[in-house]
Design an enzyme around this catalytic site. Sequence first.
Site, PDB file in Angstrom:
ATOM      1  NE  ARG A   1       6.916  -0.121   9.974  1.00 35.83           N
ATOM      2  CZ  ARG A   1       5.745  -0.135   9.327  1.00 35.83           C
ATOM      3  NH1 ARG A   1       5.623   0.513   8.171  1.00 35.83           N
ATOM      4  NH2 ARG A   1       4.710  -0.785   9.808  1.00 35.83           N
TER       5      ARG A   1
ATOM      6  NE  ARG B   1       8.224  -2.199   5.953  1.00 35.23           N
ATOM      7  CZ  ARG B   1       6.918  -2.060   6.188  1.00 35.23           C
ATOM      8  NH1 ARG B   1       6.133  -1.529   5.268  1.00 35.23           N
ATOM      9  NH2 ARG B   1       6.404  -2.469   7.320  1.00 35.23           N
TER      10      ARG B   1
ATOM     11  NE  ARG C   1       2.840  -4.697  11.293  1.00 38.94           N
ATOM     12  CZ  ARG C   1       3.828  -4.508  10.421  1.00 38.94           C
ATOM     13  NH1 ARG C   1       5.031  -5.018  10.651  1.00 38.94           N
ATOM     14  NH2 ARG C   1       3.623  -3.818   9.336  1.00 38.94           N
TER      15      ARG C   1
ATOM     16  CE  LYS D   1      -1.811  -1.038   4.009  1.00 37.95           C
ATOM     17  NZ  LYS D   1      -1.037  -2.251   4.369  1.00 37.95           N
TER      18      LYS D   1
ATOM     19  NE  ARG E   1      -3.815  -1.023  10.432  1.00 37.58           N
ATOM     20  CZ  ARG E   1      -2.765  -0.557   9.771  1.00 37.58           C
ATOM     21  NH1 ARG E   1      -2.757   0.652   9.305  1.00 37.58           N
ATOM     22  NH2 ARG E   1      -1.720  -1.322   9.583  1.00 37.58           N
TER      23      ARG E   1
HETATM   24  P1  AP5 Z   1       4.982  -1.548   1.780  1.00 39.71           P
HETATM   25  O1  AP5 Z   1       4.599  -0.736   0.592  1.00 39.71           O
HETATM   26  O2  AP5 Z   1       5.701  -0.876   2.893  1.00 39.71           O
HETATM   27  O3  AP5 Z   1       3.694  -2.312   2.337  1.00 39.71           O
HETATM   28  P2  AP5 Z   1       2.490  -1.749   3.198  1.00 39.71           P
HETATM   29  O4  AP5 Z   1       1.271  -2.447   2.735  1.00 39.71           O
HETATM   30  O5  AP5 Z   1       2.467  -0.246   3.191  1.00 39.71           O
HETATM   31  O6  AP5 Z   1       2.919  -2.309   4.613  1.00 39.71           O
HETATM   32  P3  AP5 Z   1       2.974  -1.667   6.070  1.00 39.71           P
HETATM   33  O7  AP5 Z   1       3.727  -2.630   6.949  1.00 39.71           O
HETATM   34  O8  AP5 Z   1       3.511  -0.256   6.053  1.00 39.71           O
HETATM   35  O9  AP5 Z   1       1.500  -1.685   6.443  1.00 39.71           O
HETATM   36  P4  AP5 Z   1       0.903  -1.715   7.805  1.00 39.71           P
HETATM   37  O10 AP5 Z   1      -0.489  -1.492   7.409  1.00 39.71           O
HETATM   38  O11 AP5 Z   1       1.151  -2.859   8.670  1.00 39.71           O
HETATM   39  O12 AP5 Z   1       1.716  -0.576   8.593  1.00 39.71           O
HETATM   40  P5  AP5 Z   1       1.334   0.886   9.035  1.00 39.71           P
HETATM   41  O13 AP5 Z   1       2.540   1.699   8.993  1.00 39.71           O
HETATM   42  O14 AP5 Z   1       0.109   1.350   8.338  1.00 39.71           O
HETATM   43  O15 AP5 Z   1       5.846  -2.791   1.255  1.00 39.71           O
HETATM   44  C1  AP5 Z   1       6.414  -3.741   2.157  1.00 39.71           C
HETATM   45  C2  AP5 Z   1       7.737  -4.294   1.575  1.00 39.71           C
HETATM   46  O16 AP5 Z   1       7.429  -5.044   0.389  1.00 39.71           O
HETATM   47  C3  AP5 Z   1       8.746  -3.215   1.151  1.00 39.71           C
HETATM   48  O17 AP5 Z   1      10.037  -3.671   1.433  1.00 39.71           O
HETATM   49  C4  AP5 Z   1       8.552  -3.078  -0.365  1.00 39.71           C
HETATM   50  O18 AP5 Z   1       9.738  -2.694  -1.030  1.00 39.71           O
HETATM   51  C5  AP5 Z   1       8.118  -4.511  -0.757  1.00 39.71           C
HETATM   52  N1  AP5 Z   1       7.168  -4.525  -1.868  1.00 39.71           N
HETATM   53  C6  AP5 Z   1       6.146  -3.656  -2.106  1.00 39.71           C
HETATM   54  N2  AP5 Z   1       5.468  -4.004  -3.212  1.00 39.71           N
HETATM   55  C7  AP5 Z   1       6.065  -5.147  -3.677  1.00 39.71           C
HETATM   56  C8  AP5 Z   1       5.804  -6.003  -4.796  1.00 39.71           C
HETATM   57  N3  AP5 Z   1       4.804  -5.745  -5.643  1.00 39.71           N
HETATM   58  N4  AP5 Z   1       6.606  -7.084  -4.952  1.00 39.71           N
HETATM   59  C9  AP5 Z   1       7.614  -7.351  -4.074  1.00 39.71           C
HETATM   60  N5  AP5 Z   1       7.926  -6.560  -3.016  1.00 39.71           N
HETATM   61  C10 AP5 Z   1       7.152  -5.483  -2.807  1.00 39.71           C
HETATM   62  O19 AP5 Z   1       0.883   0.641  10.554  1.00 39.71           O
HETATM   63  C11 AP5 Z   1       1.835   0.293  11.551  1.00 39.71           C
HETATM   64  C12 AP5 Z   1       1.121   0.224  12.901  1.00 39.71           C
HETATM   65  O20 AP5 Z   1       0.550   1.513  13.212  1.00 39.71           O
HETATM   66  C13 AP5 Z   1      -0.054  -0.744  12.999  1.00 39.71           C
HETATM   67  O21 AP5 Z   1       0.366  -2.069  13.284  1.00 39.71           O
HETATM   68  C14 AP5 Z   1      -0.873  -0.122  14.119  1.00 39.71           C
HETATM   69  O22 AP5 Z   1      -0.314  -0.408  15.375  1.00 39.71           O
HETATM   70  C15 AP5 Z   1      -0.713   1.372  13.868  1.00 39.71           C
HETATM   71  N6  AP5 Z   1      -1.762   1.909  12.980  1.00 39.71           N
HETATM   72  C16 AP5 Z   1      -1.587   2.474  11.755  1.00 39.71           C
HETATM   73  N7  AP5 Z   1      -2.762   2.856  11.230  1.00 39.71           N
HETATM   74  C17 AP5 Z   1      -3.716   2.523  12.146  1.00 39.71           C
HETATM   75  C18 AP5 Z   1      -5.139   2.634  12.176  1.00 39.71           C
HETATM   76  N8  AP5 Z   1      -5.813   3.170  11.129  1.00 39.71           N
HETATM   77  N9  AP5 Z   1      -5.787   2.179  13.258  1.00 39.71           N
HETATM   78  C19 AP5 Z   1      -5.122   1.667  14.322  1.00 39.71           C
HETATM   79  N10 AP5 Z   1      -3.791   1.504  14.352  1.00 39.71           N
HETATM   80  C20 AP5 Z   1      -3.082   1.938  13.280  1.00 39.71           C
END
Ligand code: AP5
Length: 214
Positions: free
Chosen positions: A160, A127, A171, A13, A88
């Site tokens: 991270r 990552r 997660r 994403k 979420r």
């Molecule tokens: P990446 O693009 O970083 O994936 P992502 O889907 O953005 O993953 P995240 O881990 O950032 O999502 P998340 O939802 O867990 O974390 P967030 O920060 O929102 O890609 C991942 C890896 O894959 C990279 O190395 C990339 O290079 C590689 N890649 C990408 N596309 C690829 C492809 N097509 N092929 C191969 N490789 C590829 O949330 C973190 C924490 O914050 C949560 O756990 C929670 O505690 C809190 N939080 C955030 N938002 C909320 C909310 N709305 N409500 C409550 N808690 C929240």
Amino acid sequence: MILVFLGPPGSGKGTQAKKVTAERGWPQLSTGDMLRSAIANGTKLGLEAKSFMDRGALVPDAVVIGLIAERVLSPDCKAGFILDGFPRTIPQAEALDLMLAELSQKVFMTVLFDIPDSELVSRLSGRRTCLKCGAMYHVVAASPKVEGICDACGAGLVQRDDDKEDVILKRLAVYHAQTAPVAGYYDSQRKLRKLDARLPQTEVLGHLKSLISN
Ligand code: AP5
């Protein structure tokens, strides 16, 4: 245009949101980035959020709804924005609809990044992120030219805290229990589109662009 990017951790994403932002100019509103920035700044909100994030749990709805409610009022959101990692939970999705209705706006489309869990552990544990400019790498699939150094700005890359295997598994479990139902919420509004997130990044972007323009 208001887009929601929905999908499990590591589904791509954030990677794709940055690409669409670069092409279309709609800002990427990532609650994860906002919370990490609050942690880095040592704010009260950041301290509270850290205890949830470090164990892979969701931060309370009221906290993230407050962050988004404030952010969508910024002038740069007027022409549209991409929600990355929000909503979420069903209460977050309902709160979003309400806050947008007050601004006479609504979600245009929700894109579900569809990918099996089995592919996500290696993606996330490999990552690496630049703390300075936010650029994202993968130690195998998208490695920087010099190990540990950001190609874009030359700063150091970090892993991270929540990208350790035990937290990744937590997660994923939280995603299936609390976030996957959000897809049904948007499906019932006929706004849900699915994308095969297993494909290489350029193909995912191509599919995304065709969804947005149709
Ligand atoms: P990446 O693009 O970083 O994936 P992502 O889907 O953005 O993953 P995240 O881990 O950032 O999502 P998340 O939802 O867990 O974390 P967030 O920060 O929102 O890609 C991942 C890896 O894959 C990279 O190395 C990339 O290079 C590689 N890649 C990408 N596309 C690829 C492809 N097509 N092929 C191969 N490789 C590829 O949330 C973190 C924490 O914050 C949560 O756990 C929670 O505690 C809190 N939080 C955030 N938002 C909320 C909310 N709305 N409500 C409550 N808690 C929240």
